[in-house]
Motif scaffolding. Sequence first.
Motif, short mmCIF file in Angstrom:
data_model
loop_
_atom_site.label_atom_id
_atom_site.label_comp_id
_atom_site.label_asym_id
_atom_site.label_seq_id
_atom_site.Cartn_x
_atom_site.Cartn_y
_atom_site.Cartn_z
N ASP A 38 25.55 -109.36 17.78
CA ASP A 38 25.88 -107.97 17.48
C ASP A 38 25.12 -107.57 16.21
OD1 ASP A 38 26.96 -105.51 16.98
OD2 ASP A 38 29.02 -106.12 17.47
N ARG A 39 23.91 -107.00 16.43
CA ARG A 39 23.01 -106.75 15.32
C ARG A 39 23.56 -105.68 14.37
NH1 ARG A 39 16.94 -106.14 17.29
NH2 ARG A 39 16.57 -104.37 15.92
N THR A 40 24.10 -104.62 14.95
CA THR A 40 24.60 -103.51 14.11
C THR A 40 25.73 -103.98 13.20
OG1 THR A 40 24.77 -102.62 16.34
CG2 THR A 40 24.64 -101.04 14.55
N LYS A 41 26.65 -104.73 13.80
CA LYS A 41 27.79 -105.21 13.03
C LYS A 41 27.33 -106.20 11.95
CE LYS A 41 32.53 -105.50 14.62
NZ LYS A 41 33.37 -106.10 15.67
N ALA A 42 26.45 -107.10 12.34
CA ALA A 42 25.94 -108.09 11.36
C ALA A 42 25.31 -107.37 10.18
CB ALA A 42 24.93 -109.01 12.03
N LEU A 43 24.55 -106.32 10.49
CA LEU A 43 23.87 -105.56 9.44
C LEU A 43 24.89 -104.85 8.55
CD1 LEU A 43 20.88 -105.40 9.00
CD2 LEU A 43 20.84 -103.21 10.19
N LYS A 44 25.93 -104.32 9.18
CA LYS A 44 26.98 -103.62 8.43
C LYS A 44 27.65 -104.57 7.45
CE LYS A 44 31.29 -102.53 9.78
NZ LYS A 44 32.26 -102.22 10.83
N PHE A 45 28.01 -105.76 7.93
CA PHE A 45 28.71 -106.71 7.06
C PHE A 45 27.79 -107.29 5.99
CE2 PHE A 45 31.90 -107.04 10.58
CZ PHE A 45 32.93 -106.48 9.85
N LEU A 46 26.51 -107.48 6.35
CA LEU A 46 25.55 -107.92 5.33
C LEU A 46 25.45 -106.87 4.23
CD1 LEU A 46 22.60 -109.60 7.27
CD2 LEU A 46 24.04 -110.65 5.54
N GLY A 47 25.44 -105.60 4.64
CA GLY A 47 25.38 -104.51 3.68
C GLY A 47 26.58 -104.52 2.75
N LEU A 48 27.77 -104.76 3.33
CA LEU A 48 28.99 -104.82 2.51
C LEU A 48 28.94 -105.99 1.54
CD1 LEU A 48 31.80 -103.97 5.10
CD2 LEU A 48 31.14 -102.64 3.09
#
Lengths: 221, 94
Positions: free
Chosen positions: A108-118
Amino acid sequence: MNHDAVLEQKKIMESEWGGGKAPFGVSWRKYMMWIFIVSDAFTFGAFLAAYGLFRVTSAGWPDTYEVFTAFPFIGVEAPMLFVAMMTFILICSSFTMALAVSASYKNDRTKALKFLGLTILGGSIFILCQVYEWYHIIHDGATMTSNPWGVPLFSATFFMITGFHGLHVLSGLILLTITALKVKRGFYERRGSYEGVEIVGLYWHFVDLVWVFVFTFFYLL
Amino acid sequence: MSKQEHSKKVYIKVWIWLLAITIAGFIVSPLGLPGWLHNLFIVIIALMKGGLIVAYFMHLKFERLSLIYSILLPLILIVALAVALLYEGTTRFL
Protein backbone atom coordinates in the motif's frame (compact mmCIF):
# COMPACT_ATOMS: atom_id res chain seq x y z
CA MET A 1 33.86 -27.07 -14.95
CA ASN A 2 34.02 -30.80 -14.65
CA HIS A 3 31.39 -32.81 -12.94
CA ASP A 4 33.29 -33.24 -9.65
CA ALA A 5 33.89 -29.50 -9.28
CA VAL A 6 30.21 -28.82 -9.83
CA LEU A 7 29.30 -31.36 -7.17
CA GLU A 8 31.86 -29.87 -4.78
CA GLN A 9 30.45 -26.39 -5.39
CA LYS A 10 26.96 -27.66 -4.76
CA LYS A 11 28.04 -29.29 -1.50
CA ILE A 12 29.63 -26.08 -0.26
CA MET A 13 26.61 -23.99 -1.15
CA GLU A 14 24.31 -26.40 0.63
CA SER A 15 26.29 -26.37 3.87
CA GLU A 16 25.11 -24.04 6.63
CA TRP A 17 27.85 -21.41 6.19
CA GLY A 18 28.74 -22.09 2.54
CA GLY A 19 27.08 -18.98 1.16
CA GLY A 20 23.99 -20.59 -0.28
CA LYS A 21 21.89 -20.20 2.85
CA ALA A 22 21.12 -17.34 5.17
CA PRO A 23 22.19 -18.67 8.61
CA PHE A 24 20.54 -15.77 10.40
CA GLY A 25 17.37 -15.97 8.37
CA VAL A 26 17.66 -12.38 7.10
CA SER A 27 19.16 -10.71 4.05
CA TRP A 28 22.64 -9.25 4.33
CA ARG A 29 21.24 -5.71 4.21
CA LYS A 30 19.09 -6.25 7.24
CA TYR A 31 21.84 -8.13 9.05
CA MET A 32 24.29 -5.29 8.45
CA MET A 33 21.79 -2.82 9.90
CA TRP A 34 21.50 -5.00 12.99
CA ILE A 35 25.29 -5.16 13.32
CA PHE A 36 25.44 -1.38 12.97
CA ILE A 37 22.78 -1.03 15.65
CA VAL A 38 24.77 -3.22 18.04
CA SER A 39 27.92 -1.15 17.44
CA ASP A 40 25.95 2.05 17.92
CA ALA A 41 24.49 0.64 21.12
CA PHE A 42 28.09 0.23 22.32
CA THR A 43 28.78 3.89 21.58
CA PHE A 44 25.76 5.07 23.53
CA GLY A 45 26.41 2.47 26.23
CA ALA A 46 29.92 3.87 26.65
CA PHE A 47 28.53 7.41 26.83
CA LEU A 48 26.00 6.49 29.47
CA ALA A 49 28.47 4.39 31.48
CA ALA A 50 30.97 7.26 31.48
CA TYR A 51 28.16 9.60 32.54
CA GLY A 52 27.39 7.21 35.40
CA LEU A 53 31.03 7.22 36.48
CA PHE A 54 31.17 11.05 36.39
CA ARG A 55 28.00 11.27 38.35
CA VAL A 56 28.94 8.91 41.17
CA THR A 57 32.42 10.44 41.49
CA SER A 58 31.20 14.06 41.54
CA ALA A 59 30.62 15.75 44.87
CA GLY A 60 27.03 16.46 43.88
CA TRP A 61 24.81 16.48 40.85
CA PRO A 62 22.24 19.09 39.79
CA ASP A 63 18.60 18.12 40.20
CA THR A 64 17.31 17.79 36.64
CA TYR A 65 13.81 18.60 37.89
CA GLU A 66 15.14 22.06 38.76
CA VAL A 67 17.21 22.54 35.59
CA PHE A 68 14.76 21.46 32.91
CA THR A 69 11.71 23.50 33.77
CA ALA A 70 11.28 25.57 30.62
CA PHE A 71 8.24 25.12 28.44
CA PRO A 72 7.52 27.43 25.52
CA PHE A 73 4.50 29.77 25.50
CA ILE A 74 3.00 28.80 28.87
CA GLY A 75 4.97 31.26 30.97
CA VAL A 76 5.21 29.11 34.10
CA GLU A 77 7.84 26.62 35.14
CA ALA A 78 6.94 23.02 34.36
CA PRO A 79 9.59 20.59 35.56
CA MET A 80 10.37 17.92 32.99
CA LEU A 81 7.10 18.45 31.11
CA PHE A 82 8.88 19.48 27.92
CA VAL A 83 11.16 16.44 27.94
CA ALA A 84 8.13 14.24 28.59
CA MET A 85 6.47 15.72 25.54
CA MET A 86 9.60 15.04 23.46
CA THR A 87 9.57 11.42 24.62
CA PHE A 88 5.91 11.16 23.72
CA ILE A 89 6.56 12.56 20.23
CA LEU A 90 9.44 10.17 19.56
CA ILE A 91 7.46 7.13 20.72
CA CYS A 92 4.61 8.19 18.44
CA SER A 93 6.98 8.59 15.50
CA SER A 94 8.31 5.09 16.18
CA PHE A 95 4.72 3.87 16.10
CA THR A 96 3.98 5.54 12.75
CA MET A 97 7.23 4.07 11.42
CA ALA A 98 6.01 0.59 12.37
CA LEU A 99 2.73 1.34 10.56
CA ALA A 100 4.68 2.49 7.48
CA VAL A 101 6.54 -0.84 7.41
CA SER A 102 3.25 -2.65 7.91
CA ALA A 103 1.62 -0.74 5.02
CA SER A 104 4.61 -1.20 2.70
CA TYR A 105 4.49 -4.98 3.18
CA LYS A 106 0.88 -4.84 2.07
CA ASN A 107 2.09 -2.96 -1.02
CA ASP A 108 0.00 0.00 0.00
CA ARG A 109 2.19 2.79 -1.37
CA THR A 110 -0.05 5.72 -0.45
CA LYS A 111 -0.44 4.60 3.12
CA ALA A 112 3.26 3.82 3.51
CA LEU A 113 4.06 7.29 2.22
CA LYS A 114 1.55 8.87 4.59
CA PHE A 115 3.02 7.14 7.63
CA LEU A 116 6.59 7.86 6.54
CA GLY A 117 5.56 11.51 6.29
CA LEU A 118 4.14 11.41 9.81
CA THR A 119 7.35 9.82 11.08
CA ILE A 120 9.43 12.56 9.45
CA LEU A 121 7.10 15.14 10.98
CA GLY A 122 7.50 13.62 14.45
CA GLY A 123 11.28 13.47 14.11
CA SER A 124 11.40 17.08 12.93
CA ILE A 125 9.32 18.27 15.86
CA PHE A 126 11.62 16.35 18.19
CA ILE A 127 14.70 18.03 16.70
CA LEU A 128 13.09 21.46 17.02
CA CYS A 129 12.27 20.71 20.65
CA GLN A 130 15.87 19.78 21.23
CA VAL A 131 17.00 23.03 19.62
CA TYR A 132 14.69 24.87 22.03
CA GLU A 133 16.10 22.98 24.99
CA TRP A 134 19.70 23.60 23.95
CA TYR A 135 18.92 27.26 23.34
CA HIS A 136 17.42 27.51 26.79
CA ILE A 137 20.21 25.76 28.68
CA ILE A 138 22.88 27.74 26.80
CA HIS A 139 20.94 30.91 27.58
CA ASP A 140 21.09 29.89 31.26
CA GLY A 141 24.87 29.89 30.97
CA ALA A 142 25.75 26.24 30.35
CA THR A 143 28.81 25.44 28.25
CA MET A 144 30.94 22.35 27.70
CA THR A 145 33.21 23.37 30.56
CA SER A 146 31.01 25.26 33.00
CA ASN A 147 27.43 25.81 34.07
CA PRO A 148 25.55 27.70 36.78
CA TRP A 149 24.61 24.51 38.66
CA GLY A 150 28.12 23.87 39.89
CA VAL A 151 29.17 20.57 38.34
CA PRO A 152 30.92 21.27 34.99
CA LEU A 153 30.57 17.64 33.88
CA PHE A 154 26.80 17.96 34.09
CA SER A 155 26.51 20.21 31.05
CA ALA A 156 29.43 18.48 29.29
CA THR A 157 27.67 15.11 29.44
CA PHE A 158 24.34 16.74 28.60
CA PHE A 159 25.68 18.29 25.39
CA MET A 160 27.61 15.18 24.39
CA ILE A 161 24.84 12.66 24.97
CA THR A 162 21.81 14.61 23.76
CA GLY A 163 23.91 16.08 20.94
CA PHE A 164 25.02 12.68 19.76
CA HIS A 165 21.46 11.44 19.94
CA GLY A 166 20.22 14.51 18.09
CA LEU A 167 22.75 13.81 15.35
CA HIS A 168 21.24 10.34 15.04
CA VAL A 169 17.76 11.81 14.76
CA LEU A 170 18.99 14.17 12.06
CA SER A 171 20.65 11.35 10.10
CA GLY A 172 17.47 9.34 10.53
CA LEU A 173 15.41 12.18 9.09
CA ILE A 174 17.67 12.33 6.02
CA LEU A 175 17.44 8.54 5.57
CA LEU A 176 13.66 8.65 6.02
CA THR A 177 13.31 11.42 3.45
CA ILE A 178 15.36 9.47 0.91
CA THR A 179 13.30 6.35 1.62
CA ALA A 180 10.02 8.26 1.27
CA LEU A 181 11.16 9.62 -2.11
CA LYS A 182 12.09 6.10 -3.20
CA VAL A 183 8.67 4.82 -2.15
CA LYS A 184 7.03 7.68 -4.01
CA ARG A 185 8.94 6.96 -7.20
CA GLY A 186 8.09 3.27 -7.00
CA PHE A 187 11.67 2.13 -6.46
CA TYR A 188 10.75 -0.66 -4.03
CA GLU A 189 7.75 -1.69 -6.10
CA ARG A 190 9.99 -2.19 -9.15
CA ARG A 191 12.48 -4.09 -7.06
CA GLY A 192 9.70 -6.27 -5.72
CA SER A 193 10.69 -5.82 -2.09
CA TYR A 194 9.97 -3.17 0.50
CA GLU A 195 12.78 -4.35 2.74
CA GLY A 196 14.51 -0.96 2.44
CA VAL A 197 11.65 0.65 4.36
CA GLU A 198 11.95 -1.97 7.08
CA ILE A 199 15.71 -1.43 7.41
CA VAL A 200 15.35 2.34 7.80
CA GLY A 201 12.60 1.51 10.27
CA LEU A 202 15.04 -0.56 12.33
CA TYR A 203 17.35 2.44 12.54
CA TRP A 204 14.54 4.76 13.54
CA HIS A 205 13.28 2.44 16.26
CA PHE A 206 16.83 2.26 17.56
CA VAL A 207 17.00 6.05 17.80
CA ASP A 208 13.78 5.91 19.82
CA LEU A 209 15.24 3.13 21.96
CA VAL A 210 18.34 5.17 22.75
CA TRP A 211 16.16 8.11 23.77
CA VAL A 212 14.28 5.88 26.23
CA PHE A 213 17.58 5.19 28.01
CA VAL A 214 18.97 8.73 27.72
CA PHE A 215 15.69 10.06 29.09
CA THR A 216 15.73 7.55 31.95
CA PHE A 217 19.35 7.84 33.02
CA PHE A 218 19.98 11.49 32.32
CA TYR A 219 16.67 13.13 33.14
CA LEU A 220 14.67 10.88 35.45
CA LEU A 221 17.27 9.30 37.73
CA MET B 1 7.38 -12.07 6.59
CA SER B 2 4.01 -13.35 7.57
CA LYS B 3 1.22 -10.82 7.94
CA GLN B 4 0.93 -11.50 11.65
CA GLU B 5 4.38 -10.06 12.38
CA HIS B 6 3.48 -6.68 10.94
CA SER B 7 -0.06 -6.61 12.22
CA LYS B 8 -1.46 -3.18 12.95
CA LYS B 9 -3.34 -4.41 16.00
CA VAL B 10 -0.13 -5.52 17.72
CA TYR B 11 1.55 -2.19 16.95
CA ILE B 12 -1.33 -0.22 18.43
CA LYS B 13 -1.29 -2.41 21.55
CA VAL B 14 2.48 -1.94 21.96
CA TRP B 15 2.15 1.82 21.42
CA ILE B 16 -0.50 2.11 24.13
CA TRP B 17 1.65 0.07 26.51
CA LEU B 18 4.64 2.28 25.80
CA LEU B 19 2.67 5.43 26.55
CA ALA B 20 1.12 3.90 29.67
CA ILE B 21 4.41 2.87 31.24
CA THR B 22 6.01 6.19 30.27
CA ILE B 23 3.27 7.96 32.22
CA ALA B 24 3.72 5.46 35.08
CA GLY B 25 7.40 6.42 35.19
CA PHE B 26 6.40 10.05 35.57
CA ILE B 27 3.77 9.90 38.23
CA VAL B 28 5.99 7.81 40.48
CA SER B 29 8.52 10.65 40.89
CA PRO B 30 6.51 12.99 43.17
CA LEU B 31 5.33 10.08 45.34
CA GLY B 32 8.38 10.40 47.58
CA LEU B 33 9.42 6.76 47.46
CA PRO B 34 12.83 5.90 48.93
CA GLY B 35 15.58 6.70 46.44
CA TRP B 36 16.65 3.16 45.63
CA LEU B 37 13.07 1.96 45.10
CA HIS B 38 12.29 4.89 42.83
CA ASN B 39 15.45 4.29 40.79
CA LEU B 40 14.76 0.57 40.53
CA PHE B 41 11.23 1.31 39.32
CA ILE B 42 12.47 3.81 36.72
CA VAL B 43 15.13 1.42 35.40
CA ILE B 44 12.66 -1.48 35.19
CA ILE B 45 10.29 0.74 33.22
CA ALA B 46 13.10 1.71 30.83
CA LEU B 47 14.03 -1.94 30.30
CA MET B 48 10.37 -2.82 29.68
CA LYS B 49 10.07 -0.02 27.12
CA GLY B 50 13.31 -1.06 25.43
CA GLY B 51 12.14 -4.66 25.38
CA LEU B 52 8.80 -3.74 23.78
CA ILE B 53 10.47 -1.62 21.11
CA VAL B 54 13.07 -4.26 20.23
CA ALA B 55 10.70 -7.22 20.37
CA TYR B 56 7.71 -5.80 18.49
CA PHE B 57 8.63 -2.60 16.62
CA MET B 58 11.94 -4.06 15.47
CA HIS B 59 10.27 -7.51 15.60
CA LEU B 60 13.38 -9.22 16.85
CA LYS B 61 11.02 -11.57 18.69
CA PHE B 62 10.01 -13.12 15.38
CA GLU B 63 13.52 -13.55 13.99
CA ARG B 64 15.59 -16.71 14.00
CA LEU B 65 17.19 -17.57 17.33
CA SER B 66 20.71 -17.23 15.91
CA LEU B 67 19.99 -13.59 15.03
CA ILE B 68 18.39 -12.89 18.42
CA TYR B 69 21.48 -14.22 20.21
CA SER B 70 23.96 -12.43 17.97
CA ILE B 71 22.19 -9.13 18.72
CA LEU B 72 21.40 -9.50 22.40
CA LEU B 73 24.43 -11.32 23.82
CA PRO B 74 27.01 -8.60 22.95
CA LEU B 75 24.90 -6.13 24.94
CA ILE B 76 26.09 -7.90 28.11
CA LEU B 77 29.37 -6.03 27.53
CA ILE B 78 27.58 -2.69 28.00
CA VAL B 79 26.17 -3.87 31.31
CA ALA B 80 29.63 -5.13 32.29
CA LEU B 81 31.19 -1.75 31.48
CA ALA B 82 28.54 0.12 33.44
CA VAL B 83 28.89 -2.19 36.45
CA ALA B 84 32.70 -1.97 36.35
CA LEU B 85 32.75 1.83 36.13
CA LEU B 86 30.10 2.34 38.78
CA TYR B 87 31.86 -0.10 41.11
CA GLU B 88 35.17 1.63 40.51
CA GLY B 89 33.58 5.03 41.01
CA THR B 90 31.84 4.19 44.26
CA THR B 91 34.59 2.21 45.97
CA ARG B 92 37.88 3.94 45.18
CA PHE B 93 37.14 7.62 45.07
CA LEU B 94 34.90 8.00 48.07
